[in-house]
Write a protein that holds these residues in place. Structure first.
Motif, PDB file in Angstrom:
ATOM      1  N   SER A 310       0.822  -1.220   0.000  1.00  0.00           N
ATOM      2  CA  SER A 310       0.000   0.000   0.000  1.00  0.00           C
ATOM      3  C   SER A 310       0.848   1.259   0.000  1.00  0.00           C
ATOM      4  N   LEU A 311       2.165   1.106  -0.144  1.00  0.00           N
ATOM      5  CA  LEU A 311       3.054   2.270  -0.086  1.00  0.00           C
ATOM      6  C   LEU A 311       2.741   3.277  -1.189  1.00  0.00           C
ATOM      7  N   ARG A 312       2.575   2.807  -2.419  1.00  0.00           N
ATOM      8  CA  ARG A 312       2.346   3.728  -3.535  1.00  0.00           C
ATOM      9  C   ARG A 312       1.087   4.541  -3.307  1.00  0.00           C
ATOM     10  N   ARG A 313       0.022   3.890  -2.905  1.00  0.00           N
ATOM     11  CA  ARG A 313      -1.243   4.586  -2.664  1.00  0.00           C
ATOM     12  C   ARG A 313      -1.106   5.583  -1.514  1.00  0.00           C
ATOM     13  N   SER A 314      -0.420   5.173  -0.460  1.00  0.00           N
ATOM     14  CA  SER A 314      -0.227   6.065   0.684  1.00  0.00           C
ATOM     15  C   SER A 314       0.637   7.257   0.312  1.00  0.00           C
ATOM     16  N   ALA A 315       1.637   7.026  -0.528  1.00  0.00           N
ATOM     17  CA  ALA A 315       2.514   8.119  -0.952  1.00  0.00           C
ATOM     18  C   ALA A 315       1.745   9.142  -1.782  1.00  0.00           C
ATOM     19  N   LEU A 316       0.868   8.668  -2.632  1.00  0.00           N
ATOM     20  CA  LEU A 316       0.055   9.580  -3.438  1.00  0.00           C
ATOM     21  C   LEU A 316      -0.856  10.414  -2.552  1.00  0.00           C
ATOM     22  N   THR A 317      -1.393   9.788  -1.508  1.00  0.00           N
ATOM     23  CA  THR A 317      -2.240  10.527  -0.571  1.00  0.00           C
ATOM     24  C   THR A 317      -1.417  11.545   0.205  1.00  0.00           C
ATOM     25  N   ALA A 318      -0.227  11.131   0.658  1.00  0.00           N
ATOM     26  CA  ALA A 318       0.650  12.058   1.376  1.00  0.00           C
ATOM     27  C   ALA A 318       1.025  13.240   0.486  1.00  0.00           C
ATOM     28  N   ARG A 319       1.275  12.954  -0.796  1.00  0.00           N
ATOM     29  CA  ARG A 319       1.582  14.029  -1.748  1.00  0.00           C
ATOM     30  C   ARG A 319       0.421  15.007  -1.842  1.00  0.00           C
ATOM     31  N   ASP A 320      -0.790  14.479  -1.946  1.00  0.00           N
ATOM     32  CA  ASP A 320      -1.961  15.357  -2.055  1.00  0.00           C
ATOM     33  C   ASP A 320      -2.132  16.183  -0.780  1.00  0.00           C
ATOM     34  N   LEU A 321      -1.889  15.563   0.368  1.00  0.00           N
ATOM     35  CA  LEU A 321      -2.002  16.294   1.630  1.00  0.00           C
ATOM     36  C   LEU A 321      -0.973  17.421   1.707  1.00  0.00           C
ATOM     37  N   ALA A 322       0.220  17.148   1.192  1.00  0.00           N
ATOM     38  CA  ALA A 322       1.282  18.169   1.230  1.00  0.00           C
ATOM     39  C   ALA A 322       0.946  19.368   0.366  1.00  0.00           C
ATOM     40  N   GLN A 323       0.007  19.205  -0.550  1.00  0.00           N
ATOM     41  CA  GLN A 323      -0.320  20.280  -1.486  1.00  0.00           C
ATOM     42  C   GLN A 323      -1.521  21.117  -1.061  1.00  0.00           C
ATOM     43  N   VAL A 324      -2.076  20.835   0.131  1.00  0.00           N
ATOM     44  CA  VAL A 324      -3.241  21.614   0.570  1.00  0.00           C
ATOM     45  C   VAL A 324      -2.915  22.537   1.734  1.00  0.00           C
ATOM     46  N   PHE A 325      -1.623  22.704   2.032  1.00  0.00           N
ATOM     47  CA  PHE A 325      -1.249  23.662   3.075  1.00  0.00           C
ATOM     48  C   PHE A 325      -1.611  25.075   2.645  1.00  0.00           C
ATOM     49  N   GLU A 326      -1.992  25.887   3.611  1.00  0.00           N
ATOM     50  CA  GLU A 326      -2.191  27.304   3.368  1.00  0.00           C
ATOM     51  C   GLU A 326      -0.977  28.056   3.901  1.00  0.00           C
ATOM     52  N   ALA A 327      -0.752  29.236   3.403  1.00  0.00           N
ATOM     53  CA  ALA A 327       0.400  30.030   3.808  1.00  0.00           C
ATOM     54  C   ALA A 327       0.416  30.226   5.318  1.00  0.00           C
ATOM     55  N   GLY A 328       1.583  30.005   5.914  1.00  0.00           N
ATOM     56  CA  GLY A 328       1.749  30.232   7.341  1.00  0.00           C
ATOM     57  C   GLY A 328       1.390  29.066   8.226  1.00  0.00           C
ATOM     58  N   GLU A 329       0.783  28.022   7.676  1.00  0.00           N
ATOM     59  CA  GLU A 329       0.408  26.870   8.495  1.00  0.00           C
ATOM     60  C   GLU A 329       1.643  26.054   8.862  1.00  0.00           C
ATOM     61  N   THR A 330       1.612  25.434  10.021  1.00  0.00           N
ATOM     62  CA  THR A 330       2.695  24.565  10.466  1.00  0.00           C
ATOM     63  C   THR A 330       2.113  23.240  10.942  1.00  0.00           C
ATOM     64  N   GLY A 331       2.983  22.265  11.124  1.00  0.00           N
ATOM     65  CA  GLY A 331       2.538  20.960  11.599  1.00  0.00           C
ATOM     66  C   GLY A 331       2.169  20.033  10.465  1.00  0.00           C
ATOM     67  N   ALA A 332       2.316  18.752  10.692  1.00  0.00           N
ATOM     68  CA  ALA A 332       2.059  17.754   9.663  1.00  0.00           C
ATOM     69  C   ALA A 332       0.594  17.781   9.224  1.00  0.00           C
ATOM     70  N   MET A 333       0.392  17.645   7.924  1.00  0.00           N
ATOM     71  CA  MET A 333      -0.966  17.558   7.369  1.00  0.00           C
ATOM     72  C   MET A 333      -1.349  16.080   7.334  1.00  0.00           C
ATOM     73  N   THR A 334      -2.050  15.652   8.374  1.00  0.00           N
ATOM     74  CA  THR A 334      -2.473  14.257   8.471  1.00  0.00           C
ATOM     75  C   THR A 334      -3.813  14.075   7.761  1.00  0.00           C
ATOM     76  N   TRP A 335      -4.230  12.829   7.650  1.00  0.00           N
ATOM     77  CA  TRP A 335      -5.513  12.557   7.001  1.00  0.00           C
ATOM     78  C   TRP A 335      -6.651  13.207   7.774  1.00  0.00           C
ATOM     79  N   SER A 336      -6.612  13.104   9.113  1.00  0.00           N
ATOM     80  CA  SER A 336      -7.690  13.674   9.921  1.00  0.00           C
ATOM     81  C   SER A 336      -7.742  15.192   9.778  1.00  0.00           C
ATOM     82  N   ARG A 337      -6.606  15.807   9.542  1.00  0.00           N
ATOM     83  CA  ARG A 337      -6.563  17.258   9.396  1.00  0.00           C
ATOM     84  C   ARG A 337      -6.893  17.698   7.964  1.00  0.00           C
ATOM     85  N   GLY A 338      -6.537  16.903   6.982  1.00  0.00           N
ATOM     86  CA  GLY A 338      -6.619  17.368   5.612  1.00  0.00           C
ATOM     87  C   GLY A 338      -7.666  16.735   4.727  1.00  0.00           C
TER      88      GLY A 338
END
Length: 429
Positions: A310-338
């Motif tokens: 499931s690594l490939r699928r999880s990596a794609l999800t992590a990539r998508d999560l990394a792309q929804v940060f807003e300016a100035g936000e800090t902390g990991a973008m987890t599934w529950s947060r994003g």
């Protein structure tokens, strides 16, 4: 008054003949056996990491080269045996410290042999050549060390190249077979079913993630990396993450979103990422638990993977999560947060506005009323409690209830009904 006798620290004219006689008197076999006997007790050579025949071969060649160098007053360039020794010891996995200790024995063995073959009348001659002996042996040591470190760099490059090829193949194959997964796991030193933590960083946040990767490896761990476009993916073994990516009492702090800053969930325990070993500290590195804290605080998307499959699928999800940060936000973008941001992005990309009707309805309200209603609903969606919302807004519970009811009357969306509130959660994520 008697004349003062001066000792010299450099060879004098006329020394060459007798110095050559002393060097001729040195027995290569005797030098070699003396070296082999001494090196056998050096940590890293006990037990011998190489066959004795190999130690004798390179030892004899080393002494022959050193003697030639002493005849010439030093080396004029690189000598072949230094590369032979450096490369073979690196490939044998001998620690550099052990190798340097072993090679320094060359001076001891040579010096003792020279003093044995010299006559009392040769004392000053030997003293005058001490600097040559030291510099020749030191030059040889430096050459061996350079060959060793260069070979280690090549070995790391080879290993990295092979490893990167294996990882790239894993990301390219959407449905790898069990046999292929087993082969990849073996190449990476993992088990197929190892739970993994997968982190992703966008271009601007990649340097910070690379620092975390480097710190983890200096502490004795291993993190694998791969690029998906301009997003850096890094993954490593997770600690106590349940199969399927569900987090339990010991789930990773980064994966559950238990980080400082942002609006993330604060559920989860104190388990650490980076393997099942106890926390360790390497030279200049960070303890495994400290690295997990760094990951939790970084601007990265973080997802748990149940295993390599499931690594490939999880990596794609992590990539998508990394792309929804807003300016100035800090902390990991987890599934529950994003998750809601991802849903909103997907819906908006389809051309379907999530709450255009709600926005239109609110636009018909006065500015002050609209702000009060939206403020109350946002706080309620965050807390799920009228009482806690009242505390946040410093007003009475009835005031909050009235504003929620008024919002439902104006927009047709009741924030207290989960299926209707979901539209607001996604739109306002």
């Amino acid at each position: 008054m008697s004349a003062t006798h001066t000792l010299h620290d450099r060879p004098l004219p006329g020394d060459e003949a007798r110095w050559s006689e002393l060097l001729d008197a040195l027995d290569l076999d005797e030098l070699t056996e003396s070296f082999v006997a001494r090196v056998a007790v050096v940590p890293g050579y006990d037990p011998a990491p190489l066959p004795l025949s190999e130690l004798r071969r390179t030892g004899r060649n080393s002494f022959a080269t050193l003697i030639d160098g002493l005849r010439a007053g030093g080396f004029s360039g690189a000598v072949a045996v230094s590369t032979d020794v450096g490369v073979s010891r690196a490939r044998a996995g001998i620690p550099l410290e052990a190798l340097m200790t072993a090679i320094r024995l060359d001076f001891t063995v040579l010096w003792e042999a020279l003093t044995r073959v010299a006559a009392p009348s040769d004392a000053e001659l030997v003293i005058r050549h001490t600097g040559d002996v030291l510099s020749t042996v030191d030059d040889y040591i430096v050459q061996v060390q350079q060959a060793y470190t260069a070979e280690q760099a090549r070995m790391r490059a080879e290993e990295s190249s092979v490893r990167q090829g294996v990882i790239a193949g894993l990301f390219q194959d959407a449905d790898p077979t069990a046999e292929r997964l087993a082969t990849i796991a073996s190449a990476l030193g993992l088990d197929v079913d190892d739970a993994l933590i997968v982190a992703a960083a966008g271009a601007e946040d990649t340097p910070a993630l690379r620092v975390i990767v480097s710190a983890h490896e200096r502490a004795g761990g291993t993190m694998f990396t791969h690029h998906l476009g301009d997003v850096l993916i890094a993954f490593t073994r997770a600690r106590r993450v349940r199969p399927g990516g569900a987090t339990g009492r010991g789930a990773s702090r980064a994966e559950t979103g238990q980080v400082d800053g942002g609006e993330e969930s604060r559920a989860g325990g104190e388990s650490r990422i980076g393997g099942s070993e106890e926390p360790r500290t390497g030279a200049g590195g960070l303890r495994a638990d400290e690295i997990e804290d760094r990951l939790a605080e970084a601007r990265v998307g973080v997802v748990a993977a149940a295993g390599l499959g499931s690594l490939r699928r999880s990596a794609l999800t992590a990539r998508d999560l990394a792309q929804v940060f807003e300016a100035g936000e800090t902390g990991a973008m987890t599934w529950s947060r994003g998750w809601a941001r991802l849903a909103a992005r997907a819906l908006n990309a389809s051309g379907k506005s999530v709450i255009s009707d709600v926005d239109d309805a609110l636009a018909r309200c006065g500015i002050a009323e609209r702000e009060r209603l939206v403020e109350a609903v946002r706080a309620y969606l965050e807390t799920g409690s009228i009482g806690r919302t009242a505390g946040i807004l410093y007003c009475h519970r009835n005031t909050v209830a009235n504003r929620l009811r008024r919002f439902a009357e104006v927009t047709g969306v009741d924030p207290t009904i989960p299926v209707q509130a979901a539209r607001l959660v996604v739109a306002w994520a």
